[in-house]
Design an enzyme around this catalytic site. Structure first.
Site: not given
Length: 293
Positions: A211, A213
């Site tokens: 992902d 951050d």
């Protein structure tokens, strides 16, 4: 002088074993630094000896702070491991390092504060260089394996290692990205890389992006199902990468051209007559080469 290659894979979130090992066996290894995260899976793959250690333990029982890093590295050294590949999940600070991509890390910033970071101390003091904390030879192998597996891979990147277990605040995330120039963030490669250097083990870090951050404006819109799907895909790709490593490195190993396996050559500072025998006994695996000379 050549010796047998033995590749260790330290698996992070989503990587809990190695597929296709011949003679696969989970073995227990005792160390003077405590019990490792789990038993270690050993066997051979394409004629090369392999070892796999689940960093968090099977079932993910150890938090990043509580991983027994010293016991893990000592146990691998005792088994005869020569080369260590860290595989771990991470967040990204770069748009082009997207979820699903892999990053071959070459630098670290260590922000951990609650972990034992060295095998050495009172009774036997040593200082090793971690200016270049990963092995270029192993990083070359990891990159080649990733490209052969069709994985989008980025060569080079700075990994911010935070203490955890909580994730970053937005302010921290923006600082790491904008002011500090970090590329990815995780919770487990430190002090692991430092300890591998002290144990004279070549070490490479393969960071699997799950992902963006919290700096990213769309971070809050990411559904947990998307992250889990990415993690599952990363795990599959990670296994494909690992499966290719023995064929790239081969069964025989020459001394590391970058000196990783000789990191302690001039590192011991304590005079021989001042060294604590009890401390030396604990260092028999990681530093026996230089302490017994």
């Amino acid at each position: 002088m050549t010796k047998d290659t033995m590749i260790a894979v330290i698996g992070g979130s989503g990587i809990y074993d190695i597929d296709g090992l011949d003679g696969a066996e989970w073995v227990s290894v005792e160390t003077p630094w405590g019990t490792p995260s789990d038993q270690i899976l050993t066997g051979t793959l394409d004629g090369v000896k392999m070892a796999f250690l689940p960093r968090h333990g099977r079932g993910h029982v150890h938090s990043p702070t509580e991983v027994p890093y010293r016991a893990n590295i000592d146990a691998l050294k005792r088994l005869g491991v020569t080369d260590v590949f860290s595989v771990s999940a991470c967040g990204s600070f770069r748009e082009n390092m997207a979820p699903g991509d892999f990053v071959i890390v070459d630098q670290f910033i260590d922000r951990t504060f609650a972990r034992e970071k060295s095998f050495f101390g009172t009774g036997c003091v040593a200082h090793v260089s971690v200016a270049h904390p990963t092995c270029e030879r192993l990083s070359d192998a990891a990159e080649a394996a990733a490209r052969d597996a069709g994985i989008t891979v980025h060569r080079g990147g700075t990994y911010l290692c935070m203490e955890g277990p909580q994730f970053s605040s937005v302010a921290e995330s923006k600082m790491y990205r904008e002011s500090w120039g970090c590329d990815v963030i995780g919770m487990t490669n430190m002090p692991e890389a430092k300890l591998a250097r002290e144990a004279e083990l070549c070490y490479a870090s393969i960071a699997m992006v799950t992902d963006y951050d919290s700096w990213h404006p769309d971070h809050g819109a990411v559904d947990i199902t998307e992250i889990l799907a990415t993690l599952q895909g990363n795990s599959s790709n990670g296994r494909e990468l690992v499966r290719r490593l023995p064929g790239i490195l081969g069964a025989e190993r020459a001394p590391c051209p970058h000196g990783c396996d000789r990191a302690l050559e001039y590192a011991i500072m304590t005079a021989p007559e001042k060294r604590d025998p009890a401390v030396l006994a604990k260092l028999d695996a990681v530093a026996g080469r230089v302490l017994s000379a």
